[in-house]
Structure formats: structure tokens, C-alpha cells
Design an enzyme around this catalytic site. Structure first.
Site, PDB file in Angstrom:
ATOM      1  CE1 TYR A   1    -103.748 -64.253 117.851  1.00  0.00           C
ATOM      2  CE2 TYR A   1    -105.721 -63.010 118.367  1.00  0.00           C
ATOM      3  CZ  TYR A   1    -104.831 -63.510 117.440  1.00  0.00           C
ATOM      4  OH  TYR A   1    -105.020 -63.251 116.103  1.00  0.00           O
TER       5      TYR A   1
ATOM      6  CG  HIS B   1    -104.974 -68.537 113.942  1.00  0.00           C
ATOM      7  ND1 HIS B   1    -104.884 -68.269 115.273  1.00  0.00           N
ATOM      8  CD2 HIS B   1    -104.531 -67.409 113.330  1.00  0.00           C
ATOM      9  CE1 HIS B   1    -104.396 -67.047 115.466  1.00  0.00           C
ATOM     10  NE2 HIS B   1    -104.173 -66.512 114.296  1.00  0.00           N
TER      11      HIS B   1
HETATM   12  P1  NAP Z   1    -102.388 -53.651 114.527  1.00  0.00           P
HETATM   13  O1  NAP Z   1    -103.783 -53.613 114.954  1.00  0.00           O
HETATM   14  O2  NAP Z   1    -102.029 -53.187 113.161  1.00  0.00           O
HETATM   15  O3  NAP Z   1    -101.471 -52.818 115.537  1.00  0.00           O
HETATM   16  C1  NAP Z   1    -101.597 -52.881 116.922  1.00  0.00           C
HETATM   17  C2  NAP Z   1    -100.553 -51.936 117.501  1.00  0.00           C
HETATM   18  O4  NAP Z   1    -100.817 -50.597 117.023  1.00  0.00           O
HETATM   19  C3  NAP Z   1    -100.568 -51.855 119.012  1.00  0.00           C
HETATM   20  O5  NAP Z   1     -99.222 -51.747 119.428  1.00  0.00           O
HETATM   21  C4  NAP Z   1    -101.329 -50.571 119.316  1.00  0.00           C
HETATM   22  O6  NAP Z   1    -100.839 -49.946 120.456  1.00  0.00           O
HETATM   23  C5  NAP Z   1    -100.997 -49.726 118.122  1.00  0.00           C
HETATM   24  N1  NAP Z   1    -102.079 -48.800 117.810  1.00  0.00           N
HETATM   25  C6  NAP Z   1    -103.401 -49.061 117.668  1.00  0.00           C
HETATM   26  N2  NAP Z   1    -104.092 -47.949 117.400  1.00  0.00           N
HETATM   27  C7  NAP Z   1    -103.181 -46.956 117.385  1.00  0.00           C
HETATM   28  C8  NAP Z   1    -103.278 -45.552 117.171  1.00  0.00           C
HETATM   29  N3  NAP Z   1    -104.453 -44.958 116.909  1.00  0.00           N
HETATM   30  N4  NAP Z   1    -102.141 -44.813 117.204  1.00  0.00           N
HETATM   31  C9  NAP Z   1    -100.943 -45.403 117.452  1.00  0.00           C
HETATM   32  N5  NAP Z   1    -100.791 -46.728 117.653  1.00  0.00           N
HETATM   33  C10 NAP Z   1    -101.901 -47.481 117.627  1.00  0.00           C
HETATM   34  O7  NAP Z   1    -101.737 -55.103 114.687  1.00  0.00           O
HETATM   35  P2  NAP Z   1    -102.234 -56.513 115.198  1.00  0.00           P
HETATM   36  O8  NAP Z   1    -102.556 -56.483 116.626  1.00  0.00           O
HETATM   37  O9  NAP Z   1    -101.213 -57.481 114.714  1.00  0.00           O
HETATM   38  O10 NAP Z   1    -103.540 -56.812 114.303  1.00  0.00           O
HETATM   39  C11 NAP Z   1    -104.843 -56.511 114.734  1.00  0.00           C
HETATM   40  C12 NAP Z   1    -105.578 -57.768 115.163  1.00  0.00           C
HETATM   41  O11 NAP Z   1    -105.687 -58.689 114.087  1.00  0.00           O
HETATM   42  C13 NAP Z   1    -104.859 -58.573 116.238  1.00  0.00           C
HETATM   43  O12 NAP Z   1    -104.932 -57.965 117.501  1.00  0.00           O
HETATM   44  C14 NAP Z   1    -105.537 -59.902 116.104  1.00  0.00           C
HETATM   45  O13 NAP Z   1    -106.819 -59.866 116.731  1.00  0.00           O
HETATM   46  C15 NAP Z   1    -105.668 -60.013 114.588  1.00  0.00           C
HETATM   47  N6  NAP Z   1    -104.535 -60.735 113.947  1.00  0.00           N
HETATM   48  C16 NAP Z   1    -104.816 -61.893 113.276  1.00  0.00           C
HETATM   49  C17 NAP Z   1    -103.781 -62.614 112.674  1.00  0.00           C
HETATM   50  C18 NAP Z   1    -104.101 -63.891 111.955  1.00  0.00           C
HETATM   51  O14 NAP Z   1    -103.182 -64.642 111.620  1.00  0.00           O
HETATM   52  N7  NAP Z   1    -105.362 -64.161 111.679  1.00  0.00           N
HETATM   53  C19 NAP Z   1    -102.456 -62.147 112.735  1.00  0.00           C
HETATM   54  C20 NAP Z   1    -102.199 -60.953 113.403  1.00  0.00           C
HETATM   55  C21 NAP Z   1    -103.245 -60.253 113.988  1.00  0.00           C
HETATM   56  P3  NAP Z   1    -101.658 -49.920 121.847  1.00  0.00           P
HETATM   57  O15 NAP Z   1    -101.946 -51.340 122.192  1.00  0.00           O
HETATM   58  O16 NAP Z   1    -100.731 -49.203 122.760  1.00  0.00           O
HETATM   59  O17 NAP Z   1    -102.935 -49.146 121.602  1.00  0.00           O
END
Ligand code: NAP
Length: 266
Positions: free
Chosen positions: A42, A100
Site C-alpha cells: 500500500y 498477499h
Molecule cells: P472498503 O473498505 O469496502 O471501502 C472503502 C471505501 O468505502 C472508502 O472509499 C471509504 O471512504 C468508503 N467508506 C467506508 N465506510 C463508509 C461509510 N460508512 N459510508 C460511506 N462510505 C464509506 O474497500 P477496501 O479499502 O478495498 O477494503 C478494506 C481493506 O481491506 C483495505 O483498506 C485493505 O486494508 C484490505 N484489502 C485487502 C486486499 C487483499 O488483497 N488482501 C484487497 C483489497 C483490500 P472514506 O475513505 O472516505 O471513508
């Protein structure tokens, strides 16, 4: 530990958001969302550096997770990558260290690196991410492979194929499933009519419904939120109880898998 943690993908990428991101993570920890997920990938380490700053004085309250890139996941490379992550995170030990996704190094090589790190006290446990059932079965067969503690996978109403086989497999083998992108990266999922309908029944938001929907399963969801407001909203999702009728509404837009689906990844 609450089954709701915090993701950090894209945190630390923009200097103008840094203060809010740190405040959001710290508020989440105060509210009990103590699993913090990051990765060397990241922002090429920027997310880990931000997490290290955010955890000042709070490290002991947190279950800290990071990930090694497949291209670093040789036995020696895993150790080197972990040591660099520890420096950026300003800590001496990770609670959980994940591969990962699967790359060209043999699983046995990566596991050997993880086990050495465990012996050296640099990680407390290790796991994987984006591995489907066949890979998990293979992992069980390598030396110490059964020590795998977690598998982090994509899971939200739009991507629920893992319900068919991988989530039950993890439960049976006592591997903790961690759901990434549980609110669909803040995209179209949050504008879906079925989530909006259920949300109106609960005086909640679609994001809260998406989280409550994930959390009906035995897993830990790690939404990323860049503001205190979103963090507090997400935390409140733990208090929602979806009914069978609510789940049926969501099923109409996002039907459960009826057969094996290849693991979806981002
Ligand atoms: P996510 O958590 O589903 O979505 C994050 C997005 O949703 C951000 O734009 C955030 O906006 C918004 N959001 C969060 N809470 C909200 C709410 N209550 N209302 C409206 N919008 C909201 O997606 P993600 O970041 O892809 O996944 C979560 C975590 O999983 C990642 O950050 C990472 O640590 C991990 N991940 C791992 C992998 C892997 O391959 N292992 C892949 C992807 C992700 P704001 O920032 O403006 O709050």
C-alpha cells in the site's frame, strides 16, 4: 477482539488527508475496532508509515496485520520484508503476517520464512490472502502449513462466491476468514436499491447494512474509512441485527452461490 477491524489501503497517499486518516484510525481503536490491516504494497510503504504514526501510544491495544508481496515471499525475502514493515510500523512484532496473494515462490518457502519470524518473535502468527480452497488444501500439506491462522478474501454482497465452499472450509479448519472490501470500496454497492430498502427499515445507511450482512458470518470485516464520521458509522453496524426478511431482500439483488465460483480478487 470485535469482528470489525480497519483497513488502510490508500491511506497515506495524499498528504492533505493524513490528519483525518490518523484521527479515524485512532477513533476506531477507541471504539474497539482493533484489527488494523495494512501491507507493504500500500503506497509502497506509505500506509504502513501512517499506521506507525497513528499507533503512537496505542500499539498495545491493536491486533496489527501486514502482508508480504508475493515477489518478496522467498524464505529470506519474507524475513527482510517483515523487518522493513516493522521499521515503518514502529513496532517490534506483528500480530499477523499474511502472504498477499500466491506468486511464484513455493508455499513451503514462504511458510519457512514465516516460521522463522515466529521463532525470532517478530510475528505472532501468519496467514494468507486470496487463496482458494485448492490452494488452502495444498498449504495444509507443506511442513507447518497447518499453522496458517487466517485467509483474507474479498467478501461483500456483490462477491459472495466464498459462501459456497471457502468460508465453510475456513470454519472447519479453524482458519479465521477476514473479509476485505466489505463495503464494496464505497462504490455502486452503496447505491443498491436493496441495501437502501433494508437500510430504511433499520434507520441505517447502506454501508452499515453491507457490514451487518458480512458480519452475520463467522469472520472479521475490515472496512477502510478515512474519516471519524465513517468510522463511527461503521462501528454502529455491529449493533444491527438483520432479519430473515432483510436477507431475502438482499438475496434478490445478490443471489447466493449455487455452485463453485472461482475466488474473486481485486
Ligand atoms: P472498503 O473498505 O469496502 O471501502 C472503502 C471505501 O468505502 C472508502 O472509499 C471509504 O471512504 C468508503 N467508506 C467506508 N465506510 C463508509 C461509510 N460508512 N459510508 C460511506 N462510505 C464509506 O474497500 P477496501 O479499502 O478495498 O477494503 C478494506 C481493506 O481491506 C483495505 O483498506 C485493505 O486494508 C484490505 N484489502 C485487502 C486486499 C487483499 O488483497 N488482501 C484487497 C483489497 C483490500 P472514506 O475513505 O472516505 O471513508
Amino acid at each position: 477482539m470485535l469482528p470489525l477491524g480497519q483497513g488502510t489501503w490508500q491511506m497515506g497517499d495524499s498528504p492533505g488527508k493524513r490528519r483525518d486518516e490518523i484521527a479515524a484510525l485512532r477513533r476506531g481503536i477507541e471504539l474497539g475496532m482493533t484489527m488494523i490491516d495494512t501491507a507493504e504494497l500500500y503506497g509502497s510503504g506509505r500506509s504502513e508509515s501512517l499506521v506507525g504514526e497513528a499507533l503512537e501510544g496505542m500499539r498495545d491495544q491493536v491486533y496489527l496485520v501486514s502482508k508480504v508481496l508475493p515477489s518478496n515471499a522467498s524464505t529470506e525475502g519474507t524475513r527482510g520484508a517483515c523487518e522493513a514493515s516493522l521499521r515503518r510500523l514502529r513496532t517490534e512484532v506483528l500480530d499477523l503476517y499474511l502472504l498477499h496473494w500466491r506468486g511464484s515462490y513455493a508455499l513451503a518457502e514462504t511458510v519457512a520464512g514465516f516460521e522463522q519470524l515466529k521463532q525470532e518473535g517478530k510475528i505472532r502468527a501468519w496467514g494468507v490472502s486470496n487463496l482458494d480452497v485448492d490452494d488452502m488444501e495444498e498449504l495444509q500439506g507443506v511442513p507447518e502449513g497447518r499453522a496458517c491462522a487466517a485467509n483474507q478474501v474479498l467478501y461483500n454482497p456483490e462477491y459472495r462466491g466464498v459462501e459456497y465452499d471457502l468460508l465453510p472450509w475456513c470454519e472447519e479448519h479453524k482458519v479465521t476468514a477476514i473479509a476485505y472490501s466489505p463495503v464494496g470500496q464505497g462504490g455502486g454497492l452503496l447505491h443498491s436499491s436493496s441495501l437502501a430498502k433494508v437500510a430504511s427499515q433499520h434507520n441505517a445507511t447502506p454501508a452499515q447494512i453491507a457490514l451487518a450482512w458480512c458480519l452475520r458470518k463467522a469472520l472479521i470485516a475490515i472496512p477502510k474509512a478515512g474519516s471519524v464520521q465513517h468510522v463511527e458509522e461503521n462501528r454502529a453496524a455491529l449493533d444491527l441485527q438483520l432479519t430473515e426478511d432483510d436477507l431475502a431482500v438482499i438475496d434478490t439483488s445478490y443471489p447466493p452461490p449455487k455452485k463453485k465460483q472461482r475466488l474473486a480478487t481485486l
